[in-house]
Enzyme design. Structure first.
Site, PDB file in Angstrom:
ATOM      1  N   LYS A  23       0.856  -1.183   0.000  1.00 26.03           N
ATOM      2  CA  LYS A  23       0.000   0.000   0.000  1.00 26.03           C
ATOM      3  C   LYS A  23       0.892   1.233   0.000  1.00 26.03           C
ATOM      4  O   LYS A  23       1.790   1.341   0.823  1.00 26.03           O
ATOM      5  CB  LYS A  23      -0.900   0.015   1.246  1.00 26.03           C
ATOM      6  CG  LYS A  23      -1.821   1.217   1.344  1.00 26.03           C
ATOM      7  CD  LYS A  23      -2.948   1.178   0.305  1.00 26.03           C
ATOM      8  CE  LYS A  23      -3.987   0.167   0.663  1.00 26.03           C
ATOM      9  NZ  LYS A  23      -5.120   0.173  -0.283  1.00 26.03           N
ATOM     10  N   THR A  60      -3.832  -5.138   1.301  1.00 28.82           N
ATOM     11  CA  THR A  60      -3.101  -3.922   1.636  1.00 28.82           C
ATOM     12  C   THR A  60      -3.897  -3.039   2.577  1.00 28.82           C
ATOM     13  O   THR A  60      -3.325  -2.214   3.287  1.00 28.82           O
ATOM     14  CB  THR A  60      -2.740  -3.133   0.361  1.00 28.82           C
ATOM     15  OG1 THR A  60      -3.923  -2.869  -0.383  1.00 28.82           O
ATOM     16  CG2 THR A  60      -1.762  -3.911  -0.479  1.00 28.82           C
ATOM     17  N   ARG A 165      29.686  33.759  -6.678  1.00 27.98           N
ATOM     18  CA  ARG A 165      28.398  33.423  -7.271  1.00 27.98           C
ATOM     19  C   ARG A 165      27.393  33.047  -6.190  1.00 27.98           C
ATOM     20  O   ARG A 165      27.751  32.768  -5.044  1.00 27.98           O
ATOM     21  CB  ARG A 165      28.529  32.248  -8.250  1.00 27.98           C
ATOM     22  CG  ARG A 165      28.903  30.930  -7.560  1.00 27.98           C
ATOM     23  CD  ARG A 165      28.788  29.747  -8.496  1.00 27.98           C
ATOM     24  NE  ARG A 165      29.152  28.495  -7.827  1.00 27.98           N
ATOM     25  CZ  ARG A 165      28.964  27.273  -8.335  1.00 27.98           C
ATOM     26  NH1 ARG A 165      28.423  27.144  -9.539  1.00 27.98           N
ATOM     27  NH2 ARG A 165      29.315  26.193  -7.660  1.00 27.98           N
ATOM     28  N   GLN A 212      30.159  19.955  -5.677  1.00 27.57           N
ATOM     29  CA  GLN A 212      30.666  18.640  -5.308  1.00 27.57           C
ATOM     30  C   GLN A 212      31.438  18.699  -3.992  1.00 27.57           C
ATOM     31  O   GLN A 212      31.313  17.817  -3.144  1.00 27.57           O
ATOM     32  CB  GLN A 212      31.575  18.090  -6.423  1.00 27.57           C
ATOM     33  CG  GLN A 212      30.853  17.718  -7.704  1.00 27.57           C
ATOM     34  CD  GLN A 212      30.769  18.865  -8.690  1.00 27.57           C
ATOM     35  OE1 GLN A 212      30.710  20.033  -8.291  1.00 27.57           O
ATOM     36  NE2 GLN A 212      30.750  18.554  -9.976  1.00 27.57           N
ATOM     37  N   HIS A 240      20.919  27.268 -10.725  1.00 30.18           N
ATOM     38  CA  HIS A 240      21.741  28.353 -11.233  1.00 30.18           C
ATOM     39  C   HIS A 240      21.025  29.706 -11.123  1.00 30.18           C
ATOM     40  O   HIS A 240      19.820  29.816 -11.363  1.00 30.18           O
ATOM     41  CB  HIS A 240      22.098  28.103 -12.695  1.00 30.18           C
ATOM     42  CG  HIS A 240      22.896  26.853 -12.906  1.00 30.18           C
ATOM     43  ND1 HIS A 240      24.167  26.696 -12.409  1.00 30.18           N
ATOM     44  CD2 HIS A 240      22.597  25.701 -13.552  1.00 30.18           C
ATOM     45  CE1 HIS A 240      24.626  25.502 -12.754  1.00 30.18           C
ATOM     46  NE2 HIS A 240      23.698  24.881 -13.441  1.00 30.18           N
TER      47      HIS A 240
END
Length: 291
Positions: A23, A60, A165, A212, A240
């Site tokens: 379920k 379920t 940035r 990263q 971005h």
């Protein structure tokens, strides 16, 4: 007279592969809203697929009405129905806060809040129990303190290098607790809050040279702070933000107005694992992969 031989019918052999059923998205409301999914598996279920024999198929609705949250659910299905080999149980928790009216908290009206959506998965695989905690839609942004440069370029590269940035992402993370910690019993609420705090603090404090690098630092900080964690897996899209050129309007833009591009975007994923802890592939069965 037709003497052509009649070809014997070709018999194709098939077999049932990996399967599970359950379920999905059972919603329980206790001021907070918890969405629960259960998936049961076992060799005894094969005939429900191949023959339509439901003798071993627990309805379920039975799953829906016996919830007591993940670990208790896993033990329930393992003991009540011994033909199951294991189960995957997952939940999401959405945070709410009371709506303020004239400076007072309303007694029965709420607004969604919180830092992302809390997730949990319990894998019961025979006698082994694995617990994954996590968060989705944890949207974070830092307006400076992020760079991206030094990457290789070719004739198709249009991205400009930058030493300042906006760095923004929507973090999806899952971390696996060690079997020893699960067996000993741990305070999952406190650990979830602590891991989130460590990850957010690392995102904020690290001068990032790449998303990263930020991903790895967030995972490392959580593992270093909490010995209960074996590994952390991340998916982090790079949201971005590009500086808007206001020169055509006779205006300057000293790093104040940006265009938030929704696509295309970089999608960063990775795993940070504690050295010396064994991998546990069964813990991640049926869990959407990041990498």
């Amino acid at each position: 007279m037709d003497t052509t031989a009649t070809a014997a019918p070709v018999t194709t052999s098939v077999r049932l592969g990996a399967n599970q059923y359950g379920k999905a998205e059972v919603r329980l409301v206790r001021v907070t809203r918890d969405t629960v999914t259960t998936q049961l598996r076992g060799a005894a279920l094969a005939e429900s697929y191949t023959e339509g024999d439901n003798a071993k198929v627990v309805a379920t609705d039975t799953q829906k009405n016996t919830e007591d949250f993940l670990l208790r659910l896993g033990r329930h299905f393992a003991t009540a129905f011994d033909w199951y080999d294991g189960s995957t149980l997952s939940a999401e928790q959405h945070a709410w806060e009371r709506i303020a009216v004239d400076g007072r908290e309303h007694d029965h009206s709420f607004v969604r809040s919180g830092r992302g959506t809390r997730t949990a998965v319990v894998q019961v695989d025979g006698d082994d129990v694995h617990v994954l905690a996590g968060v989705t839609d944890l949207t974070v942004l830092k307006s400076t303190g992020s760079e991206f440069h030094g990457f290789p370029r070719d004739g198709y590269t249009t991205l400009a290098e930058t030493d300042d940035r906006i760095l923004a992402t929507s973090v999806t993370a899952r971390w696996r607790y060690t079997p020893e910690a699960v067996a000993a019993g741990i305070d999952y609420d406190a650990l979830y809050a602590g891991v989130l705090d460590r990850m957010l603090a690392t995102f904020a404090d690290l001068h990032s040279l790449a998303l990263q690098q930020t991903l790895f630092a967030m995972g490392r900080s959580a593992i270093e702070a909490f010995p209960e964690i074996a590994e952390v897996r991340f998916s982090m899209p790079n949201k971005h933000h590009f500086l808007v050129d206001l020169a055509p309007f006779g205006l300057e833009n000293p790093g104040e107005v940006f265009f938030a591009a929704d696509r295309p975007y970089g999608l960063i994923s990775g795993t940070v694992a504690r050295d010396g802890v064994a991998e546990a592939p069964a813990a991640w069965a049926s869990v959407p992969a990041f990498v």
